[in-house]
Write a protein that holds these residues in place. Structure first.
Motif, mmCIF file in Angstrom:
data_model
loop_
_atom_site.group_PDB
_atom_site.id
_atom_site.type_symbol
_atom_site.label_atom_id
_atom_site.label_comp_id
_atom_site.label_asym_id
_atom_site.label_seq_id
_atom_site.Cartn_x
_atom_site.Cartn_y
_atom_site.Cartn_z
ATOM 1 N N CYS A 71 0.809 -1.223 0.000
ATOM 2 C CA CYS A 71 0.000 0.000 0.000
ATOM 3 C C CYS A 71 0.839 1.269 0.000
ATOM 4 O O CYS A 71 0.283 2.369 0.118
ATOM 5 C CB CYS A 71 -0.909 0.017 1.232
ATOM 6 N N LEU A 72 2.130 1.135 -0.131
ATOM 7 C CA LEU A 72 3.003 2.290 0.028
ATOM 8 C C LEU A 72 2.619 3.419 -0.927
ATOM 9 O O LEU A 72 2.556 3.240 -2.138
ATOM 10 C CB LEU A 72 4.451 1.885 -0.229
ATOM 11 N N GLY A 73 2.344 4.583 -0.359
ATOM 12 C CA GLY A 73 2.103 5.773 -1.155
ATOM 13 C C GLY A 73 0.807 5.790 -1.928
ATOM 14 O O GLY A 73 0.665 6.583 -2.867
ATOM 15 N N PHE A 74 -0.177 4.973 -1.551
ATOM 16 C CA PHE A 74 -1.427 4.921 -2.309
ATOM 17 C C PHE A 74 -2.146 6.267 -2.308
ATOM 18 O O PHE A 74 -2.930 6.562 -3.215
ATOM 19 C CB PHE A 74 -2.363 3.853 -1.725
ATOM 20 N N GLN A 75 -1.883 7.104 -1.288
ATOM 21 C CA GLN A 75 -2.588 8.382 -1.174
ATOM 22 C C GLN A 75 -1.979 9.471 -2.047
ATOM 23 O O GLN A 75 -2.601 10.516 -2.242
ATOM 24 C CB GLN A 75 -2.615 8.840 0.291
ATOM 25 N N PHE A 76 -0.764 9.246 -2.569
ATOM 26 C CA PHE A 76 -0.086 10.274 -3.350
ATOM 27 C C PHE A 76 -0.379 10.123 -4.839
ATOM 28 O O PHE A 76 -0.905 9.106 -5.289
ATOM 29 C CB PHE A 76 1.422 10.215 -3.108
ATOM 30 N N THR A 77 -0.002 11.142 -5.599
ATOM 31 C CA THR A 77 -0.182 11.096 -7.044
ATOM 32 C C THR A 77 0.596 9.913 -7.627
ATOM 33 O O THR A 77 1.702 9.599 -7.162
ATOM 34 C CB THR A 77 0.294 12.417 -7.679
ATOM 35 N N PRO A 78 0.044 9.196 -8.615
ATOM 36 C CA PRO A 78 0.710 7.983 -9.129
ATOM 37 C C PRO A 78 2.137 8.210 -9.582
ATOM 38 O O PRO A 78 2.978 7.304 -9.460
ATOM 39 C CB PRO A 78 -0.195 7.568 -10.293
ATOM 40 N N ALA A 79 2.462 9.391 -10.088
ATOM 41 C CA ALA A 79 3.810 9.634 -10.607
ATOM 42 C C ALA A 79 4.870 9.569 -9.521
ATOM 43 O O ALA A 79 6.049 9.330 -9.815
ATOM 44 C CB ALA A 79 3.859 10.992 -11.308
ATOM 45 N N GLN B 62 8.590 4.027 -3.459
ATOM 46 C CA GLN B 62 8.914 2.610 -3.321
ATOM 47 C C GLN B 62 10.422 2.405 -3.342
ATOM 48 O O GLN B 62 10.969 1.637 -2.545
ATOM 49 C CB GLN B 62 8.258 1.803 -4.434
ATOM 50 N N THR B 63 11.103 3.107 -4.219
ATOM 51 C CA THR B 63 12.561 3.016 -4.267
ATOM 52 C C THR B 63 13.186 3.491 -2.964
ATOM 53 O O THR B 63 14.127 2.876 -2.447
ATOM 54 C CB THR B 63 13.098 3.850 -5.446
ATOM 55 N N ILE B 64 12.648 4.597 -2.427
ATOM 56 C CA ILE B 64 13.167 5.122 -1.161
ATOM 57 C C ILE B 64 12.965 4.107 -0.040
ATOM 58 O O ILE B 64 13.869 3.873 0.781
ATOM 59 C CB ILE B 64 12.458 6.448 -0.813
ATOM 60 N N SER B 65 11.790 3.490 0.024
ATOM 61 C CA SER B 65 11.518 2.543 1.114
ATOM 62 C C SER B 65 12.398 1.307 1.005
ATOM 63 O O SER B 65 12.898 0.795 2.019
ATOM 64 C CB SER B 65 10.041 2.143 1.099
ATOM 65 N N ILE B 66 12.616 0.820 -0.224
ATOM 66 C CA ILE B 66 13.504 -0.328 -0.404
ATOM 67 C C ILE B 66 14.932 0.046 0.001
ATOM 68 O O ILE B 66 15.619 -0.717 0.693
ATOM 69 C CB ILE B 66 13.459 -0.807 -1.869
ATOM 70 N N GLY C 53 17.088 -6.554 -3.407
ATOM 71 C CA GLY C 53 16.152 -7.283 -4.254
ATOM 72 C C GLY C 53 15.065 -7.995 -3.480
ATOM 73 O O GLY C 53 13.896 -7.988 -3.887
ATOM 74 N N ARG C 54 15.404 -8.597 -2.354
ATOM 75 C CA ARG C 54 14.396 -9.354 -1.613
ATOM 76 C C ARG C 54 13.327 -8.444 -1.025
ATOM 77 O O ARG C 54 12.186 -8.853 -0.847
ATOM 78 C CB ARG C 54 15.051 -10.186 -0.511
ATOM 79 N N PHE C 55 13.687 -7.193 -0.724
ATOM 80 C CA PHE C 55 12.679 -6.258 -0.232
ATOM 81 C C PHE C 55 11.793 -5.763 -1.366
ATOM 82 O O PHE C 55 10.669 -5.335 -1.132
ATOM 83 C CB PHE C 55 13.351 -5.081 0.464
ATOM 84 N N ALA C 56 12.313 -5.805 -2.601
ATOM 85 C CA ALA C 56 11.503 -5.387 -3.746
ATOM 86 C C ALA C 56 10.467 -6.435 -4.103
ATOM 87 O O ALA C 56 9.345 -6.103 -4.508
ATOM 88 C CB ALA C 56 12.412 -5.092 -4.940
#
Length: 750
Positions: A168-176, A182-186, A213-216
């Protein structure tokens, strides 16, 4: 679709899918799918009334009709985003559940993740209702017994957060913006894994890239690890992670994609006192002393950025201040002709939670500003907490601001128009530097542009700050650790694993910061600068000593343990003129009978402020209730499995200092601010800081504007080149600065 239509459509589809999978036999997958749709139905029906209640009163907390933004609206918007995503997923399942290409396990995992998020959002909606009950009408922050705030936070921090950092990461933000988040969280969880192994610098960054990779591929693992990190690793970890952008390789790549400027030079200002003229009488001067708090006098670094080579910028006097940065430090190239001095100057203060980053991290967008505004930009590199807690950063920023105003000709400007600009923590420092300039009686900037600023550093609950449970850049525990570091109250309780992660130099830095914290508690050096003002605000020959003033304050404190001194009696400008009825009083406490410097001042409201525009009265019985009954019977949010979180639940008294939390400043101080232009984010946990600060200024008749951008996270200026939305938001900040540098002509009198 309105909220009710979304909910009804979702419930209908959930019931249909639930019935279908219940008829598919006793299989485990079918049972789980039936269960998850039953859960979606239950949570959606329970959430709708709570959201409706928040939405019905949200308009009462807006700045005005043209600025419909506050934390209650943000909570409703975030929940609607989750409902809309579930509605889309339920439609997809209903249309494809019989297909042989239907990926059952994938869809089940996503549905379970969003059901967990919906459950937690329902809990936030109930917390929002509780804030409506305990806050004063019109207030977005709780003002009252800190025990109630502590009880609220103690309950809130136990909520499960991992579901918001996985699928659900970032579902509230603009899709772009979501792929970047996601990259930042990984990167964060990978960095945290190697940080524990005492790897540092480029090595931990490189190792993280190879093992991420395993977190992705496993979002649930990423969410659980993210939650563990934000709850258990200390401020030094966040300082190290946020400073990745300071690495030479990464900063060079970022600068390659930015505008090309003629000058980007780091200057070192010597710690030497100088005189500044008073605005009330330029024949009189006040002494601007170098920063002294905690570590004594030291140079202050600033970065000069200019798109053109202007007069004065290649002078011998300026060249003598240049500090070498290696190969990238020599960006001044010969040019046949100099441009004339600009009439404008922008003084910038960077963000980073008071603990991380420098002007180098913010240089890419500052170069674009220099090109678009046609004005030199000075960005201040202040010392960072926890090694240099409050008020060191404020002292350095004020010293650099005064130096830039005095020597604007060297910087390529005539100084006709000066704008202070900053983001996040830098926005806070812009306000406090301006307040301090007014207190000293020197020139205040012609205006302030603050992007998503922090205006109160208390551990206060507000509806927008509830969003920190899901914010990948500003989790609540991280905010608390940054504030604790800046206030000098960094927790001493650290596990052995954390100490190992810090390494030898990290432990030295920590021990040093703890020593400096103890010295701060004994000295309260920020007060001394106040007491010296009245003696400094005269011609140098008539400067009066301040020791007698310190002694008289100390003797008054000894004679009476709590001695109120109103702003009439202790004017920050050293004036004897009486002001209007004071909004705050100053109470004095002494820490030692023979230590005049050990005097702590803290602000305390003398009477509540009235909010005429709020018409609705809440039930007094609701105000007296705690937070233990925030949830209806039968509803139980998910709790964290990561153990107790390390964060203080009570604010240190120093955070009530108006030079640390300008939202708490008395009216007489706020009236000294120049026009303020704020750009905030609708989904930022710090949104309510901007709304309430703008409301206070508007109530005082101060010129203020507030623009709220949709769909972007806190810190969008550092992401200016990422997508169209961040570019537009950055352009809005430039437009606000331009309003300061080139104000529209005044309307002719009628």
């Amino acid at each position: 679709m309105d909220l009710h239509s979304i909910t009804q459509s979702l419930v209908t589809l959930a019931e249909d899918n639930m019935a279908f999978f219940s008829s598919q036999g006793p299989g485990e997958t079918a049972r789980r799918l039936s269960s998850v749709f039953a859960g979606v139905r239950e949570q959606a029906l329970g959430l709708e009334p709570a959201l409706g209640r928040l939405l019905s009163v949200a308009h009462l907390f807006d700045l005005d009709a043209e600025t419909p933004a506050n934390g209650y609206r943000s909570l409703v918007h975030t929940a609607r985003c989750c409902l809309a995503h579930l509605l889309h997923k339920c439609r997809y399942v209903a249309s494809n559940r019989r297909s042989i290409f239907f990926r059952t396990s994938h869809n089940l995992a996503e549905l379970e993740a969003y059901l967990a998020a919906l459950t937690q959002l329902r809990a936030l909606a109930y917390y929002g209702q509780r804030l409506l009950a305990i806050n004063r009408p019109g207030g977005l922050f709780f003002e009252g017994d800190e025990k109630i705030t502590a009880e609220f936070l103690r309950e809130y921090v136990t909520l499960h957060k991992g579901c918001f950092y996985g699928r659900c990461l970032g579902f509230q933000f603009t899709p772009a913006i979501r792929p970047f988040l996601q990259t930042i969280s990984i990167g964060l969880v990978s960095f945290g894994e190697h940080y524990k192994r005492n790897e540092t610098g480029l090595s931990v960054t490189a190792s993280s890239l190879f093992t991420s990779g395993r977190f992705a591929i496993d979002p649930e693992l990423r969410g659980a690890e993210f939650e563990r990190i934000i709850q258990n690793l200390d401020v030094h970890f966040w300082k190290a992670f946020w400073n990745i952008t300071e690495i030479e390789v990464l900063s060079s790549l970022a600068n390659m994609a930015s505008a090309t400027v003629r000058i980007s030079r780091l200057l070192s200002l010597p710690p030497e006192a100088f005189e500044m003229p008073l605005t009330s009488d330029p024949k009189l001067t006040v002494t601007i002393s170098p920063p002294l708090a905690h570590t004594g006098p030291g140079p202050v670094l600033i970065r000069l950025i200019s798109y053109d080579l202007r007069e004065g910028q290649d002078s011998e006097e300026l060249n003598s201040l240049v500090k070498s940065e290696g190969p990238r430090g020599l960006e001044l190239r010969p040019r046949p002709q100099q441009a004339p001095r600009s009439r404008s100057l922008v003084i910038h203060i960077h963000g980073g939670g008071f603990v991380a980053q420098t002007s180098r991290s913010h240089e890419p967008y500052l170069k674009g500003w220099a090109q678009e505004l046609g004005a030199p930009i000075v960005s201040i590199d202040y010392s960072l907490a926890p090694e240099a807690p409050f008020p060191r950063a404020l002292e350095e920023c004020f010293f650099a601001y005064c130096w830039a105003v005095k020597h604007c000709a060297l910087l390529g400007s005539t100084g006709e128009r000066i704008c202070l600009a900053g983001d996040s923590a830098g926005g806070n420092l812009c306000f406090t530097v301006s307040l301090r300039a007014a207190a000293y009686g020197v020139r205040v900037p012609d205006g302030i542009m603050a992007a998503y600023p922090v205006t109160t550093l208390q551990s206060a609950a507000s509806p927008s700050r509830l969003l920190s449970i899901m914010d990948p850049l500003l989790p609540l525990s991280v905010l608390s650790k940054c504030v604790s570091a800046y206030s000098g109250a960094e927790t001493e309780d650290q596990s052995d694993s954390d100490q190992k992660a810090l390494g030898m130099m990290g432990l030295v830095r920590r021990d040093t910061s703890l020593l400096l914290r103890d010295l701060r508690l004994g000295a309260s050096s920020w007060l001394n600068s106040f007491l010296e003002l009245s003696g400094r605000k005269s011609q140098k020959s008539s400067i009066a000593p301040v020791e007698s003033m310190r002694r008289s304050v100390s003797e008054a404190a000894l004679a009476q343990p709590e001695c109120p001194l109103t702003l009439k009696e202790l004017s920050l400008k050293g004036s004897s003129e009486a002001t209007d009825t004071p909004e705050m009083s100053l109470s004095v406490e002494t820490l030692g009978p023979n230590t005049p410097s050990d005097v702590n001042f803290f602000l305390r409201p003398e009477h509540p402020r009235e909010e005429d525009e709020v018409k609705e009265e809440l039930n007094p019985k609701d105000r007296s209730q705690g937070v233990s009954n925030a949830f209806p019977e039968g509803f139980h949010p998910r709790r964290s499995s990561q153990g107790a979180i390390r964060m203080p639940l009570y604010s240190a008294p120093i955070v009530k200092n108006p030079f640390m939390s300008p939202l708490l400043a008395p009216d007489s101080m706020l009236k000294t601010l120049p026009p303020v232009h704020m750009v905030a984010c609708a989904l930022d946990p710090m949104l309510d800081d901007s709304v309430m600060f703008a409301r206070r200024l508007r109530g005082l008749g101060q010129p203020v504007t507030l623009r709220v951008v949709e769909g972007l996270p806190h810190g969008f200026l550092s992401l200016a080149a990422l997508c169209r939305e961040t570019r537009q938001a950055t352009e809005l900040c430039v437009e606000r600065i331009r309003l300061v540098l080139s104000p529209p002509p005044a309307a002719p009198p009628p």
